[in-house]
Design a protein around this motif. Structure first.
Motif, short mmCIF file in Angstrom:
data_model
loop_
_atom_site.label_atom_id
_atom_site.label_comp_id
_atom_site.label_asym_id
_atom_site.label_seq_id
_atom_site.Cartn_x
_atom_site.Cartn_y
_atom_site.Cartn_z
N PRO A 1 0.82 -1.22 0.00
CA PRO A 1 0.00 0.00 0.00
C PRO A 1 0.86 1.27 0.00
CG PRO A 1 -0.79 -1.54 1.66
CD PRO A 1 0.49 -2.12 1.11
N VAL A 2 0.43 2.27 -0.74
CA VAL A 2 1.17 3.54 -0.81
C VAL A 2 0.47 4.54 0.10
CG1 VAL A 2 1.93 5.41 -2.31
CG2 VAL A 2 2.02 3.04 -3.12
N ILE A 3 1.14 4.83 1.22
CA ILE A 3 0.51 5.67 2.25
C ILE A 3 1.36 6.87 2.64
CG2 ILE A 3 -0.88 3.80 3.26
CD1 ILE A 3 1.47 3.90 5.52
N ASP A 4 2.60 6.92 2.13
CA ASP A 4 3.48 8.03 2.51
C ASP A 4 4.61 8.17 1.49
OD1 ASP A 4 5.09 5.88 3.08
OD2 ASP A 4 5.01 6.14 5.26
N TYR A 5 5.54 9.08 1.78
CA TYR A 5 6.68 9.36 0.90
C TYR A 5 7.47 8.10 0.58
CZ TYR A 5 11.15 11.64 -0.41
OH TYR A 5 12.29 12.05 -1.04
N THR A 6 7.82 7.34 1.63
CA THR A 6 8.68 6.17 1.45
C THR A 6 8.00 5.12 0.58
OG1 THR A 6 9.54 6.63 3.64
CG2 THR A 6 10.09 4.50 2.70
N SER A 7 6.73 4.82 0.86
CA SER A 7 6.07 3.78 0.07
C SER A 7 5.84 4.24 -1.38
CB SER A 7 4.76 3.34 0.73
OG SER A 7 4.00 4.42 1.19
N SER A 8 5.67 5.54 -1.58
CA SER A 8 5.52 6.05 -2.95
C SER A 8 6.85 5.94 -3.70
CB SER A 8 5.04 7.50 -2.91
OG SER A 8 4.99 8.05 -4.20
N LYS A 9 7.95 6.30 -3.03
CA LYS A 9 9.28 6.22 -3.62
C LYS A 9 9.67 4.79 -3.96
CE LYS A 9 11.94 9.98 -3.73
NZ LYS A 9 12.40 10.51 -5.02
N ASN A 10 9.12 3.83 -3.21
CA ASN A 10 9.50 2.43 -3.41
C ASN A 10 8.78 1.77 -4.59
OD1 ASN A 10 11.46 2.31 -1.49
ND2 ASN A 10 10.11 1.56 0.13
N ALA A 11 7.77 2.42 -5.13
CA ALA A 11 7.10 1.87 -6.31
C ALA A 11 8.04 1.95 -7.51
CB ALA A 11 5.80 2.62 -6.57
N ASP A 12 7.77 1.13 -8.53
CA ASP A 12 8.64 1.06 -9.70
C ASP A 12 8.35 2.21 -10.67
OD1 ASP A 12 10.05 0.39 -11.99
OD2 ASP A 12 9.68 -1.77 -11.76
N ALA A 13 9.11 3.29 -10.50
CA ALA A 13 8.87 4.50 -11.30
C ALA A 13 9.29 4.30 -12.76
CB ALA A 13 9.59 5.69 -10.69
N LYS A 14 10.20 3.35 -13.00
CA LYS A 14 10.60 3.07 -14.41
C LYS A 14 9.43 2.50 -15.18
CE LYS A 14 15.55 2.56 -14.65
NZ LYS A 14 16.21 1.96 -13.45
N LYS A 15 8.70 1.59 -14.52
CA LYS A 15 7.51 1.03 -15.16
C LYS A 15 6.49 2.12 -15.43
CE LYS A 15 7.31 -3.82 -13.92
NZ LYS A 15 6.82 -4.81 -12.95
N PHE A 16 6.37 3.04 -14.47
CA PHE A 16 5.42 4.14 -14.65
C PHE A 16 5.79 4.94 -15.89
CE2 PHE A 16 3.73 8.32 -14.42
CZ PHE A 16 2.43 8.14 -13.95
N GLN A 17 7.10 5.24 -16.03
CA GLN A 17 7.55 6.07 -17.15
C GLN A 17 7.27 5.38 -18.49
OE1 GLN A 17 8.29 8.61 -15.13
NE2 GLN A 17 7.94 9.72 -17.04
N LYS A 18 7.46 4.04 -18.49
CA LYS A 18 7.17 3.25 -19.70
C LYS A 18 5.67 3.34 -20.02
CE LYS A 18 7.75 -0.08 -22.77
NZ LYS A 18 8.30 0.27 -24.06
N MET A 19 4.86 3.14 -18.97
CA MET A 19 3.41 3.22 -19.16
C MET A 19 3.02 4.60 -19.71
SD MET A 19 0.36 3.10 -16.32
CE MET A 19 0.68 4.80 -15.85
N PHE A 20 3.62 5.64 -19.13
CA PHE A 20 3.33 7.01 -19.57
C PHE A 20 3.59 7.16 -21.07
CE2 PHE A 20 5.35 10.96 -20.87
CZ PHE A 20 4.28 11.84 -20.73
N SER A 21 4.74 6.67 -21.53
CA SER A 21 5.08 6.92 -22.94
C SER A 21 4.19 6.12 -23.87
CB SER A 21 6.57 6.71 -23.22
OG SER A 21 6.96 5.46 -22.76
N VAL A 22 3.76 4.92 -23.45
CA VAL A 22 2.84 4.15 -24.31
C VAL A 22 1.46 4.81 -24.32
CG1 VAL A 22 1.77 1.90 -24.71
CG2 VAL A 22 4.15 2.02 -23.96
N LEU A 23 1.02 5.31 -23.17
CA LEU A 23 -0.25 6.05 -23.14
C LEU A 23 -0.20 7.22 -24.12
CD1 LEU A 23 -1.13 6.24 -19.31
CD2 LEU A 23 -2.45 5.06 -21.09
#
Ligand SMILES: *Cc1c(COP(=O)(O)O)cnc(C)c1O
Length: 425
Positions: free
Chosen positions: A361-383
């Protein structure tokens, strides 16, 4: 070479990094925008995107909303800047005060950052104390006292304290984890020189992070018990979460409120409001200095009046529609990710959501930072390739607007399906 790429190459020669605000940059280069209308934005290569960035939430009613354009057109015939008081400033202040019962008086400024800067100075002037407490990952603009473990573009770039920022200033900002009222209490016990606590009542600058049950009421109780002004930074949530912002949504009254983004709907305006005894400290009547040439300019004021009036007029339909659309979209995206066995979390509320690639679960700074931001960036560019523009960072939020239609949602779900497939291992 695309027109956007050519323009970016030219922009870099005359604009630092080619952009006028850091989060606008993304790899390999940002698209350059030609125009927008309703739910859509067109780039310089004639590509059309469904816009879910929406001016980082400012455009709750969509691009070029007619009520707002009409009000501004009318004002253009009367003048653009007077630097004298106008009757319309009274009308706008009354509208803000009636939507936000915690506010007795309002001062208008230009940007969210200017509003939080003034709010903090007011808290210091009111308490005659020095330190400010902020929460980890909350973003309150790009000035020294709040650029400490801030989210948004600064989290994205991994900067906690900007070079050129004074440690003498930032050392007076104490940082507490979000969703942790015990730490707030401990920090206040240890520090007797605290002038105020500033918080995003819904954290929309670390991706989307919701306040846990009772967190905000505990923050309110602790600040009250310690006689410290509580500042709700409602720059994102004001008007977006409800006509009276997150404070109406959660039923909590802060002492000071800052508003910006959706207040002006694409026109430059922000506000600080609060209790009379605090607001009356502002100069010239009081000793807390604040000033700006463009503050309360008639163009922005006319846009803000039209925004609030329109929101108030359609509120019964507006918020339930946005919530229903958000539920449809987030459930569809969540189901697709689950079917594809992609570890993920989706945080959502009212007209905002964000997906995180993590199984915790993402509930704060640390848990947000621990998510896979590279995957997010990939998703962003395909969107983006598939005609859907969301803010180009894991640490921003997807914003729906009143202009989105069911057809836009269906199109967007399909684009997410393609984008999620691309991040599947
Ligand atoms: C965007 C934002 C700000 C800063 O507003 P600007 O108009 O960009 O200066 C402040 N607080 C929050 C919560 C924001 O999201």
């Amino acid at each position: 070479m695309s027109n956007s790429q050519k323009l970016f190459n030219n922009a870099k020669k005359v604009i630092p990094s080619g952009v006028n605000s850091p989060v606008r940059y993304f790899e390999p280069y940002p698209f350059f925008t030609k125009k927008s209308d309703g739910a859509y934005i067109w780039d310089e290569d004639k590509n059309k995107y469904i816009d879910f960035c929406n001016g980082y939430g400012a455009l709750l009613l969509g691009h070029r909303r007619k009520e707002i354009l009409n009000a501004v057109s009318k004002q253009l015939t009367q003048g653009t800047l007077f630097c004298t008081p106008t009757e319309s400033e009274i009308e706008l202040s009354k509208l803000i005060i009636s939507n936000f019962p915690s506010i007795d008086k309002v001062r208008l400024v230009n940007t969210g950052g200017e509003a939080t800067m003034t709010a903090i100075r007011l808290a210091r002037g009111f308490t005659k104390k020095k330190k400010i407490i902020k929460f980890e990952g909350c973003y309150h603009g790009a000035h020294d006292s709040v650029l400490v473990k801030a989210g948004s573009g600064s989290a994205h770039n991994g900067i906690s304290i900007s070079e050129g920022g004074l440690n003498e200033v930032s050392k007076n900002t104490l940082v507490v984890p979000y969703n942790n009222s015990e730490e707030l209490e401990k920090t206040l016990t240890k520090n007797k020189d605290v002038a105020g606590v500033i918080i995003e009542p819904i954290l929309a600058n670390m991706g989307l992070i919701l306040p846990e049950k009772n967190f905000l009421s505990e923050v309110r109780k602790i600040t009250k018990d310690n006689d410290i002004p509580l500042i709700f930074d409602e720059v994102v949530t004001g008007f977006r979460v409800s006509p009276g912002g997150a404070q109406q949504h959660f039923g909590i009254k802060p002492d000071i409120t800052t508003l910006a983004k959706a207040l002006g709907h694409g026109f430059v305006i922000a506000a600080i409001g609060g209790k009379k005894e605090i607001m009356d400290l502002l100069s010239p009547g009081g000793k807390v200095y604040q000033a700006s040439t463009y503050a309360g300019n008639p163009i922005s004021v006319s846009a803000a009046i039209a925004s609030i009036k329109t929101i108030n007029k359609i509120k019964n339909k507006l918020y339930s529609k946005l919530e229903a659309y958000n539920a449809l979209l987030t459930h569809a995206i969540g189901d697709m990710a689950t079917d594809m066995n992609i570890p993920h979390q989706i945080n959502f509320t009212s007209s905002m959501f964000q997906i995180f690639f993590t199984n915790k679960p993402v509930i704060d700074y640390t848990s947000s930072k621990n998510a896979d931001a590279k995957k997010f960036q990939k998703m962003f560019s395909v969107l983006l390739k598939n005609g859907v523009f969301i803010a180009p960072s894991q640490f921003e939020v997807v914003f729906l607007s009143d202009a989105h239609t069911q057809t836009d949602l269906n199109y967007t779900m399909n684009a997410y399906r393609t984008a999620l497939k691309s991040v599947k291992n």
